[in-house]
Enzyme design. Sequence first.
Site, short mmCIF file in Angstrom:
data_model
loop_
_atom_site.label_atom_id
_atom_site.label_comp_id
_atom_site.label_asym_id
_atom_site.label_seq_id
_atom_site.Cartn_x
_atom_site.Cartn_y
_atom_site.Cartn_z
N SER A 113 -54.10 49.56 -6.49
CA SER A 113 -53.28 48.38 -6.20
C SER A 113 -53.12 47.45 -7.39
CB SER A 113 -53.88 47.65 -5.00
OG SER A 113 -53.00 46.67 -4.57
N HIS A 114 -53.58 46.21 -7.25
CA HIS A 114 -53.37 45.21 -8.30
C HIS A 114 -54.45 45.28 -9.38
CE1 HIS A 114 -56.01 43.86 -5.17
NE2 HIS A 114 -56.62 43.09 -6.05
N ASP A 277 -46.87 44.10 -7.26
CA ASP A 277 -48.12 44.52 -7.91
C ASP A 277 -48.11 45.99 -8.31
OD1 ASP A 277 -48.21 45.50 -5.33
OD2 ASP A 277 -50.39 45.41 -5.24
N ASP A 279 -48.94 48.86 -6.97
CA ASP A 279 -48.38 49.87 -6.06
C ASP A 279 -47.23 49.34 -5.20
OD1 ASP A 279 -50.20 48.22 -4.73
OD2 ASP A 279 -50.64 49.75 -3.22
N ASP A 281 -46.92 46.75 -3.07
CA ASP A 281 -47.02 46.21 -1.71
C ASP A 281 -47.19 44.70 -1.65
OD1 ASP A 281 -49.63 46.24 -2.56
OD2 ASP A 281 -50.41 47.48 -0.93
N ARG A 282 -47.48 44.07 -2.79
CA ARG A 282 -47.62 42.61 -2.77
C ARG A 282 -46.35 41.94 -3.30
NH1 ARG A 282 -53.72 40.82 -4.37
NH2 ARG A 282 -54.79 42.32 -3.03
N LYS A 376 -47.89 46.70 3.68
CA LYS A 376 -47.16 45.53 3.21
C LYS A 376 -46.14 46.00 2.16
CE LYS A 376 -50.98 44.09 0.25
NZ LYS A 376 -52.29 44.61 0.56
C1 G16 Z 1 -56.05 45.02 0.00
C2 G16 Z 1 -55.64 45.19 1.41
C3 G16 Z 1 -55.12 43.88 1.94
C4 G16 Z 1 -56.15 42.80 1.76
C5 G16 Z 1 -56.62 42.74 0.36
C6 G16 Z 1 -57.81 41.83 0.31
O1 G16 Z 1 -54.91 44.70 -0.76
O2 G16 Z 1 -54.63 46.18 1.54
O3 G16 Z 1 -54.78 44.05 3.26
O4 G16 Z 1 -55.64 41.55 2.08
O5 G16 Z 1 -57.01 44.01 -0.09
O6 G16 Z 1 -58.55 42.01 -0.81
P1 G16 Z 1 -60.01 41.42 -0.93
O7 G16 Z 1 -60.90 42.20 0.00
O8 G16 Z 1 -60.32 41.61 -2.37
O9 G16 Z 1 -59.91 39.98 -0.55
P2 G16 Z 1 -54.37 45.64 -1.91
O10 G16 Z 1 -53.06 45.06 -2.32
O11 G16 Z 1 -55.45 45.54 -2.96
O12 G16 Z 1 -54.28 47.01 -1.30
#
Ligand code: G16
Length: 543
Positions: A113-114, A277, A279, A281-282, A376
């Site tokens: 992801s990010h 981000d 991938d 999704d953000r 997302k």
């Molecule tokens: C992931 C999940 C999201 C969540 C986020 C929270 O995001 O897919 O649903 O809100 O982690 O991250 P943390 O546990 O660090 O607060 P992503 O975009 O990293 O896949």
Amino acid sequence: MNVTSIATRPFDDQRPGTAGLRKKTRVFTQPGYLENFLQAVFDTVPDLRGGTLVAGGDGRYFNREALATLVGLAAGNGVRRLIIGQGGILSTPAASHLIRSRRADGGFLLTASHNPGGPDGDFGVKFNVASGGQAPESLTEAVYQASSALGRYLIADVSPPDLDRIGEQAAGEMIVEVVDPVGDYAALMERLFDFDRLRDLLTGGFRFRFDALHAVTGPYARDIFVNRLGAPEDSVLNGVPLPDFGGGHPDPNPVDAKHLVALMAAPDAPEFAAASDGDGDRNMILGRSFAVSPGDSLAVLAAQAHRVPGYADGLAGVARSMPTSRAVDAVAARLGIPCFETPTGWRFFCNLLEDGRIDLCGEESYGTSSSHAREKDGLWAVLFWLNLIAVSGRSVEELVRAHWTDFGRNAFRRHDYFVPEAARAAAVMEQLTGRLDSLPGSQGSGGVIDRAESFSYEDPVDGSVSANQGIRVFFDNGDRIVYRLSGTGTSGATLRVYLDRPVRGDDPSLPADGAAVGDLGGQAHELGDITRLTGLKEPTGVI
Ligand code: G16
């Protein structure tokens, strides 16, 4: 086809976090590590044998090598058809859509992801189920159990497919189908939004920038904004995906994408800017000198959804993750629709979406989406905002301020404390947990604590219970503080403190950004005894 059973020893750290298994890239590249985790999924999801699987990633370092390994294991475990995005690329929302539209039995999304990429960055693997959504907790736990006892993995001796050639190729008895990663997704966006109005807007002198941060959304943004909607070429910034994201941190928030915030503060700023981000999704939405907080974004989209073709019939319900600002709650109350509060992690929305209970959902971590996918979706949110601007003739700031005037405002800010020694961050949570009963009645600087509790969620669809999902403290003046530990880091621990202060209307004396929470962060710091327990005198990140 020759399938070999390779003896292996289990790794003890393959429990997926908030969204899949995320580790340092060097952890994933050690012999057997990726193979073991993939095998644990194949052993746990027997439907994949004889089934169809989708795979793709955000293009980060090790993406293609990992896909080559996946091809061998998928063939070795009897997968019939493996659908892969061309070049190994699939954004997370596009992968979710592909799993659903091709009625696949699941999908592997190769992304952290990010988190930054590269040999010294992070890598990740996420398994999504047949609905296109993230694996539920029961499944990720079963995968972890399988990984802990794994003694072998099955790999077929097949030559690696050409991931750049669209069409079908044989990999032993398995068919590998390489597909255009963008087309189906872009067509879905055309069905949800008013592309005629968007085209008029983007070709009519409206200036906007979408920053793909050298991550996966570049090709999607170019196809949608430039090719389909006629926006000028220079509307898409950093549109070429790079294995290390150009050395950047592909997280669309005002801190990690401060260059975009600066661009929007310049005298000749465009009217609108957005970023996604690693991938895809953000999303982050910016107007001129104005950043939209994720909770406000969800609330505005919910309140205005009837103006957008895909949502013109109204919303069945909405949902937000517990730490997200409560702004959308007021919209749901006005619309007379349910508003669900789920633990952090997109997977918790999936049952609600699947069951038709909600149409829109979002999180404070810059994630928003709807029933069109089970993930997302960054570009979807950008198109939604542009569609609202096109039909209302209002700017980003005007839309948000009108919303505050109408529904009230929840000022929101997140304080992050990165603690290298994970146990010291855990100590804050333990200390608060131990005091939950005694906190009510104590005086903060703004109000008196009404209620303090550890958040537990009972899924209304399947009845499963997820306990210990963060500590929340409510004050009698409406303030709320939430504490939880991040589930996406790959070293140390990050304590997240979420601050939510309701304010009346659009109060011009307050800052337009998260600073409007005032002294709530200081109160949270004190209440958590953070200096003593972690050694940190202030947050390491303010978002
Ligand atoms: C992931 C999940 C999201 C969540 C986020 C929270 O995001 O897919 O649903 O809100 O982690 O991250 P943390 O546990 O660090 O607060 P992503 O975009 O990293 O896949």
